[in-house]
Design an enzyme around this catalytic site. Structure first.
Site, PDB file in Angstrom:
ATOM      1  N   GLY A 257       0.827  -1.192   0.000  1.00 10.97           N
ATOM      2  CA  GLY A 257       0.000   0.000   0.000  1.00 10.97           C
ATOM      3  C   GLY A 257       0.863   1.244   0.000  1.00 10.97           C
TER       4      GLY A 257
ATOM      5  N   SER B  80      -6.693  13.576   6.117  1.00 11.81           N
ATOM      6  CA  SER B  80      -6.722  12.560   5.057  1.00 11.81           C
ATOM      7  C   SER B  80      -8.147  12.342   4.566  1.00 11.81           C
ATOM      8  CB  SER B  80      -6.115  11.250   5.557  1.00 11.81           C
ATOM      9  OG  SER B  80      -6.824  10.768   6.692  1.00 11.81           O
TER      10      SER B  80
ATOM     11  N   LYS C 178      -4.168   8.348  19.143  1.00 11.57           N
ATOM     12  CA  LYS C 178      -4.147   8.773  17.738  1.00 11.57           C
ATOM     13  C   LYS C 178      -5.570   8.769  17.165  1.00 11.57           C
ATOM     14  CE  LYS C 178      -2.513   9.579  13.531  1.00 11.57           C
ATOM     15  NZ  LYS C 178      -1.855   8.521  12.752  1.00 11.57           N
TER      16      LYS C 178
ATOM     17  N   ASN D 257      -4.276   3.962  10.312  1.00  8.68           N
ATOM     18  CA  ASN D 257      -5.182   4.588  11.259  1.00  8.68           C
ATOM     19  C   ASN D 257      -6.125   3.543  11.843  1.00  8.68           C
ATOM     20  OD1 ASN D 257      -4.327   7.299  11.109  1.00  8.68           O
ATOM     21  ND2 ASN D 257      -5.452   7.611   9.208  1.00  8.68           N
TER      22      ASN D 257
ATOM     23  N   GLY E   6       1.117   4.346  -0.704  1.00 13.34           N
ATOM     24  CA  GLY E   6       0.607   5.680  -0.932  1.00 13.34           C
ATOM     25  C   GLY E   6       1.599   6.674  -0.353  1.00 13.34           C
TER      26      GLY E   6
ATOM     27  N   ALA F 235       3.042  13.933   8.240  1.00 18.41           N
ATOM     28  CA  ALA F 235       2.219  14.633   7.248  1.00 18.41           C
ATOM     29  C   ALA F 235       2.897  14.491   5.893  1.00 18.41           C
ATOM     30  CB  ALA F 235       2.077  16.108   7.622  1.00 18.41           C
TER      31      ALA F 235
END
Length: 313
Positions: A14, A263, A192, A109, A16, A135
């Site tokens: 993944g 996001s 978080k 997340n 990204g 970020a």
């Protein structure tokens, strides 16, 4: 016999913005890394390397890239960075290719992704949650931009895993990525989640950055109400979060990242499905199961889902 604290091959599932940045940091430190991601990103990396942009400037990082999940084969360390809704599918797809005894880090997340992955992989594969504070963005295929922070918290209560986790921490620290190893990583995941529940949905609904949100007293009050609910659900779930500490962390984030769009906001702006079901939606579902009222998180979840239904194909 293989040394479980040595990592000669690292895969990122993944790739990204988050996965590409952590992969880039490890690769530029000299480690063999393969990014597994979407075709356009992979093709651009294969043509000219991965462009890493930050406040220090721009550089090209030599790194492997593939679209096939089978590229995890042989990796001692696998970083899973897919969106939470894609966790189960990714775990099923990579499970047959994982090296026996591999260590999988969930850089995602939400609080339940590591458990989801563990249900689908072999028993000798260790799956460890990681809390990510960074970020980043993908401004174009083959390019990852770093806008702030870039540290991890990893951990497991399993004493047998501690030498491997320390080795992972040393690996990242040598690549200029700070890592803390904590046995109470689940509490950190909930903290978080608390920040995500305070900021993500509101930023998405209003399409506004954190600084503008924090500048308005009525929005700060709404964010605090969301935080209070998350803390109540966490406590009912056995995670003793401290409300005052959580509120202070919420307030600091707006000051630390005033220009940051969540996001979820970025997903909605691009017409992509978001992770809201695993953020405010998770809190609402878990609260219902535990008998804790969560009207603010439930409303934020519902509003994002409404916008999402109008913008996603």
């Amino acid at each position: 016999m293989n040394d479980p604290t040595s990592f000669h091959h690292i895969a990122v599932v993944g790739a990204g913005a988050v996965g590409s940045w952590f992969g880039a940091m490890l690769a530029r430190a000299g480690h063999p890394v393969v990014l597994i991601g979407r075709a356009a990103h992979v093709e651009a990396i294969r043509r000219g390397g991965l462009r890493l942009e930050s406040g220090a400037g721009s550089e090209i990082v030599a790194i492997g890239a593939d679209t096939d999940i089978a590229a995890v084969r042989g990796a001692e360390l696998v970083l899973v960075c897919v969106k939470s809704p894609d966790t189960e599918a990714a775990a099923r797809a990579m499970a047959p290719h994982l090296k026996p005894g591999a260590l999988v880090l969930s850089l995602q997340n939400g609080v339940d992704n590591a458990a989801t992955i563990a249900r689908h992989v072999a028993a000798d594969v260790a799956v460890v949650p990681a809390v990510v504070y960074v970020a980043t963005a993908l401004p174009a295929p083959g390019t990852v931009a770093h806008h702030g922070r870039g540290d991890l918290v990893i951990g497991s209560p399993d004493a047998a895993l501690q030498p491997r986790l320390r080795a992972v921490a040393e690996l990242f620290i040598a690549a200029q990525v700070p890592v803390a190893v904590r046995a109470d990583v689940m509490a950190e995941l909930w903290r978080k989640l608390m920040l995500n529940c305070a900021y993500n949905a509101i930023s998405a609904i209003a399409q506004q950055p954190y600084g503008r949100m924090a500048a308005r007293a009525e929005i700060r009050a709404l964010m605090r109400a969301a935080v209070e609910e998350v803390v109540a659900v966490a406590r009912a779930d056995g995670q003793p979060l401290v409300l005052d500490e959580c509120v202070q962390a919420m307030e600091r984030l707006g000051d630390a990242m005033p220009a940051q769009m969540s996001s979820t906001a970025q997903d909605l702006a691009r017409g992509k499905p978001s992770e809201i079901d695993h953020l405010n939606g998770f809190v609402a579902r878990r609260g219902e199961a535990l008998g804790v009222a969560t009207p603010v998180n439930r409303a934020l979840h519902a509003l994002v889902k409404l916008i999402e239904s109008a913008r996603t194909p």
